[in-house]
Design a protein around this motif. Structure first.
Motif, PDB file in Angstrom:
ATOM      1  N   ALA A 195     -10.315 111.886  10.718  1.00 42.85           N
ATOM      2  CA  ALA A 195      -9.171 112.797  10.671  1.00 42.85           C
ATOM      3  C   ALA A 195      -8.869 113.189   9.231  1.00 42.85           C
ATOM      4  N   PHE A 196      -8.963 114.489   8.943  1.00 42.29           N
ATOM      5  CA  PHE A 196      -8.587 114.997   7.631  1.00 42.29           C
ATOM      6  C   PHE A 196      -7.085 114.840   7.436  1.00 42.29           C
ATOM      7  N   SER A 197      -6.682 114.379   6.243  1.00 42.68           N
ATOM      8  CA  SER A 197      -5.272 114.310   5.907  1.00 42.68           C
ATOM      9  C   SER A 197      -4.726 115.726   5.731  1.00 42.68           C
ATOM     10  N   PRO A 198      -3.403 115.902   5.760  1.00 38.91           N
ATOM     11  CA  PRO A 198      -2.831 117.251   5.622  1.00 38.91           C
ATOM     12  C   PRO A 198      -3.235 117.970   4.339  1.00 38.91           C
ATOM     13  N   SER A 199      -3.499 117.233   3.270  1.00 31.97           N
ATOM     14  CA  SER A 199      -3.910 117.862   2.013  1.00 31.97           C
ATOM     15  C   SER A 199      -5.355 118.341   2.050  1.00 31.97           C
ATOM     16  N   GLY A 200      -6.149 117.740   2.945  1.00 30.84           N
ATOM     17  CA  GLY A 200      -7.575 118.047   3.000  1.00 30.84           C
ATOM     18  C   GLY A 200      -8.401 117.296   1.993  1.00 30.84           C
ATOM     19  N   ARG A 201      -7.769 116.495   1.128  1.00 29.48           N
ATOM     20  CA  ARG A 201      -8.509 115.779   0.094  1.00 29.48           C
ATOM     21  C   ARG A 201      -9.040 114.426   0.565  1.00 29.48           C
ATOM     22  N   ARG A 202      -8.468 113.881   1.621  1.00 32.86           N
ATOM     23  CA  ARG A 202      -8.859 112.573   2.132  1.00 32.86           C
ATOM     24  C   ARG A 202      -9.189 112.685   3.621  1.00 32.86           C
ATOM     25  N   VAL A 203     -10.038 111.775   4.080  1.00 33.98           N
ATOM     26  CA  VAL A 203     -10.351 111.673   5.507  1.00 33.98           C
ATOM     27  C   VAL A 203     -10.133 110.223   5.931  1.00 33.98           C
ATOM     28  N   ALA A 214     -10.495 103.159   7.085  1.00 34.46           N
ATOM     29  CA  ALA A 214     -10.843 103.516   5.704  1.00 34.46           C
ATOM     30  C   ALA A 214     -10.293 104.894   5.379  1.00 34.46           C
ATOM     31  N   VAL A 215      -9.906 105.055   4.115  1.00 33.46           N
ATOM     32  CA  VAL A 215      -9.470 106.354   3.603  1.00 33.46           C
ATOM     33  C   VAL A 215     -10.513 106.780   2.572  1.00 33.46           C
ATOM     34  N   LEU A 216     -11.235 107.866   2.874  1.00 29.87           N
ATOM     35  CA  LEU A 216     -12.363 108.316   2.057  1.00 29.87           C
ATOM     36  C   LEU A 216     -12.053 109.653   1.406  1.00 29.87           C
ATOM     37  N   SER A 217     -12.732 109.922   0.302  1.00 32.69           N
ATOM     38  CA  SER A 217     -12.630 111.233  -0.323  1.00 32.69           C
ATOM     39  C   SER A 217     -13.374 112.252   0.522  1.00 32.69           C
ATOM     40  N   ALA A 218     -12.760 113.399   0.744  1.00 31.87           N
ATOM     41  CA  ALA A 218     -13.416 114.446   1.535  1.00 31.87           C
ATOM     42  C   ALA A 218     -14.653 114.985   0.836  1.00 31.87           C
ATOM     43  N   ARG A 219     -14.723 114.840  -0.481  1.00 28.51           N
ATOM     44  CA  ARG A 219     -15.868 115.342  -1.237  1.00 28.51           C
ATOM     45  C   ARG A 219     -17.001 114.336  -1.326  1.00 28.51           C
ATOM     46  N   GLY A 220     -16.748 113.121  -0.834  1.00 27.20           N
ATOM     47  CA  GLY A 220     -17.809 112.123  -0.829  1.00 27.20           C
ATOM     48  C   GLY A 220     -17.905 111.315  -2.092  1.00 27.20           C
ATOM     49  N   ALA A 221     -16.978 111.520  -3.018  1.00 28.75           N
ATOM     50  CA  ALA A 221     -16.975 110.745  -4.261  1.00 28.75           C
ATOM     51  C   ALA A 221     -15.624 110.058  -4.403  1.00 28.75           C
ATOM     52  N   GLY A 222     -15.552 109.107  -5.305  1.00 31.03           N
ATOM     53  CA  GLY A 222     -14.283 108.434  -5.543  1.00 31.03           C
ATOM     54  C   GLY A 222     -14.169 107.132  -4.778  1.00 31.03           C
ATOM     55  N   ARG A 223     -13.027 106.476  -4.982  1.00 27.47           N
ATOM     56  CA  ARG A 223     -12.821 105.152  -4.433  1.00 27.47           C
ATOM     57  C   ARG A 223     -12.547 105.195  -2.934  1.00 27.47           C
ATOM     58  N   GLN A 224     -13.126 104.262  -2.211  1.00 22.37           N
ATOM     59  CA  GLN A 224     -12.838 104.073  -0.800  1.00 22.37           C
ATOM     60  C   GLN A 224     -11.741 103.024  -0.657  1.00 22.37           C
ATOM     61  N   VAL A 225     -10.754 103.330   0.166  1.00 16.67           N
ATOM     62  CA  VAL A 225      -9.670 102.388   0.428  1.00 16.67           C
ATOM     63  C   VAL A 225      -9.812 101.895   1.861  1.00 16.67           C
ATOM     64  N   VAL A 226      -9.901 100.587   2.057  1.00 12.48           N
ATOM     65  CA  VAL A 226     -10.001 100.001   3.394  1.00 12.48           C
ATOM     66  C   VAL A 226      -8.695  99.279   3.700  1.00 12.48           C
ATOM     67  N   LEU A 227      -8.097  99.585   4.842  1.00 15.01           N
ATOM     68  CA  LEU A 227      -6.811  99.023   5.249  1.00 15.01           C
ATOM     69  C   LEU A 227      -6.978  98.188   6.508  1.00 15.01           C
ATOM     70  N   ASP A 228      -6.089  97.222   6.674  1.00 11.86           N
ATOM     71  CA  ASP A 228      -6.041  96.465   7.920  1.00 11.86           C
ATOM     72  C   ASP A 228      -5.501  97.351   9.031  1.00 11.86           C
ATOM     73  N   ALA A 229      -5.960  97.110  10.250  1.00  6.43           N
ATOM     74  CA  ALA A 229      -5.515  97.883  11.405  1.00  6.43           C
ATOM     75  C   ALA A 229      -5.394  96.950  12.601  1.00  6.43           C
ATOM     76  N   ASP A 230      -4.845  97.482  13.684  1.00  2.00           N
ATOM     77  CA  ASP A 230      -4.815  96.725  14.927  1.00  2.00           C
ATOM     78  C   ASP A 230      -6.207  96.799  15.562  1.00  2.00           C
ATOM     79  N   ARG A 231      -6.351  96.268  16.752  1.00  6.83           N
ATOM     80  CA  ARG A 231      -7.659  96.118  17.382  1.00  6.83           C
ATOM     81  C   ARG A 231      -8.366  97.465  17.585  1.00  6.83           C
ATOM     82  N   ALA A 232      -9.679  97.455  17.407  1.00  2.00           N
ATOM     83  CA  ALA A 232     -10.499  98.655  17.582  1.00  2.00           C
ATOM     84  C   ALA A 232     -10.685  98.959  19.078  1.00  2.00           C
ATOM     85  N   PRO A 233     -10.963 100.268  19.383  1.00  2.00           N
ATOM     86  CA  PRO A 233     -11.014 101.403  18.464  1.00  2.00           C
ATOM     87  C   PRO A 233      -9.621 101.977  18.202  1.00  2.00           C
ATOM     88  N   GLN A 234      -9.480 102.646  17.062  1.00  2.00           N
ATOM     89  CA  GLN A 234      -8.208 103.257  16.726  1.00  2.00           C
ATOM     90  C   GLN A 234      -8.378 104.779  16.600  1.00  2.00           C
TER      91      GLN A 234
END
Length: 319
Positions: A195-203, A214-234
């Motif tokens: 899911a693209f974020s409203p800004s379009g810069r993150r997915v 995970a929160v990834l850069s839409a351009r494929g570069a930059g830091r990946q942020v991994v967050l805890d979540a409830d049970r998969a799939p989400q």
């Protein structure tokens, strides 16, 4: 006798439409449309009161539903290899497009001119001309094409290749008649929803197997942020400054702050509430197991729980 408008300004009455003979616009109730997967229809629910307004018959297996600008709606029927194009007011099936493999999910362009549909059986991304009601293009993206997301500009689309996808395809759809795969990459874990974020810069990418997102850069570069979540799939949808992450197995909707990813609130919802959609001042999550549609406010507080079907896999919103 001529009225002096300046006198009404002083009384705070200048905007009264009746004095000028103006028509008062009728405010239409925002709606949710939910799939009744095993009963071959779509359920129309009023968001304000949480009441079923009508049921619209479709062909078999309405499994996913997506709305876009101009109240355009696309319903995917994987078992029938077909798509239904709906209008909402009045609610009717405008056209049925057949001859696909197993269409799964759709994304509608910002100008409502085209819809992009994943076909899991054929590993394709299919392009539908929404005005003419025709399939006009397609491109092979990879086996198992499933969840997809279009950036806010309508130029780039991500497709998860499977329910627990080893790869995600990035597709250039700037020319809808000539979509092309730009690259494929491996996410930090086997991916489910994108899911693209409203800004379009993150997915935001959810997992098909583990309690992570995970929160990834839409351009494929930059830091990946991994967050805890409830049970998969989400699954993920976005509100103003927040992400709503639903877990059907965990029976929850978590509200994450977009700025730092922290969890602001967790709402308990019926088991099997896998998909989630935010918009029209509300958030909805349908339950595949219980057949309910849970309506939350934009802060993630449960407002209504509506029985809509024996099984409800997906829902969309109409402002």
């Amino acid at each position: 006798m001529e009225l002096d408008r300046r006198g009404f300004v002083g009384l705070g009455l200048a905007a009264l439409p009746a004095l000028a003979g103006a028509r008062v616009p009728v405010r239409r109730e925002p709606l949710a449309l939910a799939t009744a997967d095993t009963e071959a229809h779509v359920v129309v629910v009023g968001l304000a009161r949480g009441k079923v307004q009508r049921r619209l018959a479709t062909i078999e297996d309405p499994r996913s539903i997506e709305s876009g600008p101009g109240e355009h709606v696309v319903v995917a029927h994987p078992a029938a290899g077909a798509l239904s194009l709906l209008t909402v007011r009045p609610a009717r099936v405008r056209r049925v497009l057949r001859g696909l493999g197993a269409p799964r999910y759709a994304a509608i362009a910002p100008d409502a001119g085209h819809a992009f549909v994943s076909d899991g059986a054929r590993g394709e991304l299919v392009v539908v001309d929404m005005r003419r009601g025709r399939i006009v293009a397609g491109v092979e993206v990879g086996a198992g094409a499933r969840h997809l997301s279009l950036d806010p500009a309508g130029r780039t689309l991500w497709v998860a290749l499977g329910s627990s996808a080893t790869f995600i395809a990035v597709v250039d759809v700037s020319d809808p008649l000539r979509p092309r795969v730009r690259r494929r990459f491996q996410p930090p874990f086997r991916a489910h929803d994108v899911a693209f974020s409203p800004s379009g810069r993150r997915v935001w990418v959810t997992s098909g197997q583990v309690p992570r997102l995970a929160v990834l850069s839409a351009r494929g570069a930059g830091r990946q942020v991994v967050l805890d979540a409830d049970r998969a799939p989400q699954h993920v949808s976005f509100g103003r400054g927040v992400a709503f992450v639903a877990s059907g197995e965990g029976a929850s909707v978590r509200v994450h702050d977009l700025a730092d990813g922290r969890v602001r609130r967790t709402a308990r919802v019926p088991y099997g509430s896998y998909n989630v959609q935010a918009g029209a001042g509300a958030v909805v999550t349908p339950s595949l197991a219980r057949g309910t549609l849970t309506i939350l406010d934009r802060a993630g507080r449960v407002q209504h729980e509506v029985e809509v079907a024996r099984a409800a896999h997906d829902a969309c919103l109409i402002p």
